[in-house]
Design a protein around this motif. Structure first.
Motif, mmCIF file in Angstrom:
data_model
loop_
_atom_site.group_PDB
_atom_site.id
_atom_site.type_symbol
_atom_site.label_atom_id
_atom_site.label_comp_id
_atom_site.label_asym_id
_atom_site.label_seq_id
_atom_site.Cartn_x
_atom_site.Cartn_y
_atom_site.Cartn_z
ATOM 1 N N THR A 103 35.271 39.548 41.389
ATOM 2 C CA THR A 103 34.570 40.695 40.813
ATOM 3 C C THR A 103 35.464 41.422 39.818
ATOM 4 O O THR A 103 35.048 41.766 38.711
ATOM 5 C CB THR A 103 34.118 41.673 41.922
ATOM 6 N N GLY A 104 36.720 41.674 40.228
ATOM 7 C CA GLY A 104 37.653 42.374 39.350
ATOM 8 C C GLY A 104 37.923 41.619 38.069
ATOM 9 O O GLY A 104 37.888 42.183 36.966
ATOM 10 N N LEU A 105 38.203 40.320 38.183
ATOM 11 C CA LEU A 105 38.490 39.523 36.991
ATOM 12 C C LEU A 105 37.261 39.407 36.095
ATOM 13 O O LEU A 105 37.366 39.472 34.865
ATOM 14 C CB LEU A 105 38.966 38.128 37.413
ATOM 15 N N ALA A 106 36.104 39.251 36.706
ATOM 16 C CA ALA A 106 34.879 39.104 35.924
ATOM 17 C C ALA A 106 34.500 40.386 35.196
ATOM 18 O O ALA A 106 33.741 40.345 34.211
ATOM 19 C CB ALA A 106 33.729 38.652 36.823
ATOM 20 N N MET A 107 35.001 41.521 35.669
ATOM 21 C CA MET A 107 34.732 42.778 34.979
ATOM 22 C C MET A 107 35.209 42.732 33.527
ATOM 23 O O MET A 107 34.679 43.433 32.660
ATOM 24 C CB MET A 107 35.415 43.941 35.698
ATOM 25 N N LEU A 108 36.200 41.891 33.260
ATOM 26 C CA LEU A 108 36.745 41.797 31.913
ATOM 27 C C LEU A 108 35.756 41.170 30.931
ATOM 28 O O LEU A 108 35.888 41.347 29.718
ATOM 29 C CB LEU A 108 38.040 40.979 31.933
ATOM 30 N N ILE A 109 34.772 40.425 31.442
ATOM 31 C CA ILE A 109 33.825 39.762 30.542
ATOM 32 C C ILE A 109 32.462 40.451 30.525
ATOM 33 O O ILE A 109 31.574 40.020 29.790
ATOM 34 C CB ILE A 109 33.634 38.277 30.923
ATOM 35 N N THR A 110 32.292 41.503 31.322
ATOM 36 C CA THR A 110 30.970 42.142 31.371
ATOM 37 C C THR A 110 30.592 42.762 30.034
ATOM 38 O O THR A 110 29.441 42.676 29.609
ATOM 39 C CB THR A 110 30.925 43.211 32.471
ATOM 40 N N GLY A 111 31.561 43.397 29.371
ATOM 41 C CA GLY A 111 31.272 44.004 28.073
ATOM 42 C C GLY A 111 30.932 42.954 27.024
ATOM 43 O O GLY A 111 30.015 43.141 26.214
ATOM 44 N N VAL A 112 31.679 41.848 27.038
ATOM 45 C CA VAL A 112 31.421 40.764 26.094
ATOM 46 C C VAL A 112 30.020 40.205 26.309
ATOM 47 O O VAL A 112 29.254 39.986 25.365
ATOM 48 C CB VAL A 112 32.470 39.645 26.266
ATOM 49 N N THR A 113 29.679 39.988 27.571
ATOM 50 C CA THR A 113 28.374 39.409 27.892
ATOM 51 C C THR A 113 27.241 40.362 27.548
ATOM 52 O O THR A 113 26.248 39.985 26.914
ATOM 53 C CB THR A 113 28.314 39.055 29.391
ATOM 54 N N SER A 114 27.390 41.623 27.956
ATOM 55 C CA SER A 114 26.331 42.604 27.733
ATOM 56 C C SER A 114 26.062 42.836 26.247
ATOM 57 O O SER A 114 24.922 43.022 25.834
ATOM 58 C CB SER A 114 26.703 43.932 28.404
ATOM 59 N N SER A 115 27.114 42.829 25.442
ATOM 60 C CA SER A 115 26.941 43.099 24.017
ATOM 61 C C SER A 115 26.306 41.929 23.275
ATOM 62 O O SER A 115 25.849 42.084 22.147
ATOM 63 C CB SER A 115 28.295 43.438 23.381
ATOM 64 N N ARG A 116 26.266 40.758 23.910
ATOM 65 C CA ARG A 116 25.698 39.580 23.255
ATOM 66 C C ARG A 116 24.289 39.234 23.755
ATOM 67 O O ARG A 116 23.439 38.827 22.958
ATOM 68 C CB ARG A 116 26.639 38.387 23.438
ATOM 69 N N ILE A 117 24.050 39.396 25.038
ATOM 70 C CA ILE A 117 22.716 39.060 25.548
ATOM 71 C C ILE A 117 21.934 40.298 25.973
ATOM 72 O O ILE A 117 20.759 40.198 26.338
ATOM 73 C CB ILE A 117 22.792 38.060 26.714
ATOM 74 N N GLY A 118 22.588 41.464 25.933
ATOM 75 C CA GLY A 118 21.916 42.708 26.278
ATOM 76 C C GLY A 118 22.105 43.096 27.733
ATOM 77 O O GLY A 118 22.314 42.235 28.591
#
Length: 404
Positions: A71-86
């Motif tokens: 969960t902690g490591l994946a938090m680093l990609i949440t912004g990248v993912t959200s900004s691309r697929i919404g």
């Protein structure tokens, strides 16, 4: 929705009622309740898993460690993912991952299979939680503080109801709660899909560097490190106390139901009153000190089932208040997007949960059943000392709240 905020907080007394929210907010809040039920559903069956799969408490605690680490490591990609697929599709992707991996966890045949599958569950949890919090804050009416209270209320409701259902399902089979999470999250998936409208993507695409850049702000870094430390105590309570209370699945379900009820009530009603009267920082320090004292009592009276039960339920008071206060502070600590602040903060704090849950079981194996509580109390109090030593970096939060 997720526009950049320049640390301009709204107080809990901002215009707009707590329960006067758009339909989209309620859809996300409902999904949050189900998401956090997942934590409570599993807790009453930890001793049963240890018994059925012939695992030690520290091995069972790895279910929390793998979950928190990923969960902690994946938090680093949440912004990248959200900004691309919404934001909406990011949440839905996370929820779908939870549905799949929780169902696979219920089908597992060994403790190590469950540990690995819980890691996949953590990936889905990261995609959902980081986006859900920022979505509730961004879409809600009535101000940031009220939105966060609503989020914490959903958290408390999910955590409190989860153990009751987990105890019932766990009394049938330890696999039941895993399948229960899968079914409930599937319902949440459908509710968000149907009720939540499409949310515009952020104008600026996120990068992997954004959370690390956010941690350069000393206020946000201070809160993140504080949360890392108090998560040692939090997951000592969640992952270790089931092994010292000597209760069956139903009994553990009732105890953690009481804990969750106290957490939910205080996060909604007590936290705003303390914030308004004493300010965020002083209130946080007080609650963390009281939580450390509570852990100390558990360590001193570990052999007293009644004392540990009462102390666990009482901990819900301190954690409920502190969760609301620190989440509010994180949203206001740095001039970055809310989703970025949440991701940066969560990346650090979940690492504390990953280590703390495993270490509690190992300390009991290495020394005696009292030591995990003593260690947890010490680490939580270190968080208080860090807030005090670096309070100058947090003064703007209380100052801005006082001006509204």
């Amino acid at each position: 929705m997720l526009s950049k905020e320049q640390a301009a907080p709204e107080s809990p007394l901002s215009s707009g009622g707590l329960f006067h929210q758009p339909k989209a907010v309620w859809a996300v809040a409902f999904a949050c309740v189900i998401s956090f039920m997942g934590l409570g559903l599993v807790d009453p069956i930890l001793p049963a898993i240890a018994s059925k799969l012939q695992a030690t408490p520290s091995q069972v605690a790895l279910l929390f460690s793998s979950y928190n680490l990923i969960t902690g490591l994946a938090m680093l990609i949440t912004g990248v993912t959200s900004s691309r697929i919404g934001p909406k599709w990011t949440m839905l992707a996370g929820m779908l991952i939870i549905v799949v991996f929780s169902a696979l966890g219920g089908s597992a045949g060994s403790i190590w299979q469950i540990v690995w599958l819980r890691g996949g569950w953590g990936l889905g949890n990261a995609l959902f939680i980081a986006t859900a919090l920022s979505a509730i804050v961004g879409l809600s009416s009535g101000g940031t503080a009220k939105a966060i209270i609503l989020y914490e209320a959903a958290l408390g409701l999910g955590i409190s109801v989860g153990p009751l259902l987990g105890g019932e399902l766990g009394s049938i089979s330890w696999r039941g709660p895993f399948f229960g999470v899968s079914v409930l999250m599937a319902i949440g998936f459908i509710s968000v899909m149907v009720l939540m409208p499409k949310v515009p993507k952020p104008k600026v695409r996120g990068t992997l560097k954004d959370p690390f850049r956010a941690l350069k702000y000393p206020g946000l870094l201070t809160l993140a490190v504080t949360a890392l430390l108090y998560n040692f105590g939090f997951f000592t309570l969640m992952a270790y106390t089931p092994f010292v209370m000597n209760l069956d699945e139903h009994g553990l379900g009732y105890v953690f139901f009481g804990w969750g009820v106290m957490l939910a009530i205080t996060s909604v009603f007590a936290a705003p009153k303390l914030l308004n009267r004493f300010g965020t920082i002083r209130s946080m320090m007080a609650m963390l000190t009281l939580f450390a004292a509570d852990l100390l009592i558990m360590g001193w009276f570990t052999s007293s089932k009644t004392t540990v039960i009462l102390a666990v339920i009482l901990a819900g008071v301190f954690l409920g208040i502190n969760n609301t206060l620190i989440t509010t502070a994180v949203m206001l600590a740095a001039p970055v997007e809310r989703s970025t602040a949440s991701a940066a903060y969560s990346f650090v704090r979940f690492l504390g949960g990953a280590v703390g849950s495993w270490l509690a079981g190992k300390l009991a194996e290495w020394f005696n059943p009292h030591v995990p509580f003593y260690f947890g109390a010490l680490v939580v109090f270190c968080g208080v000392l860090i807030i005090y030593a670096r309070r100058r970096y947090l003064e703007h939060i209380d100052g801005a709240e006082a001006g509204h």
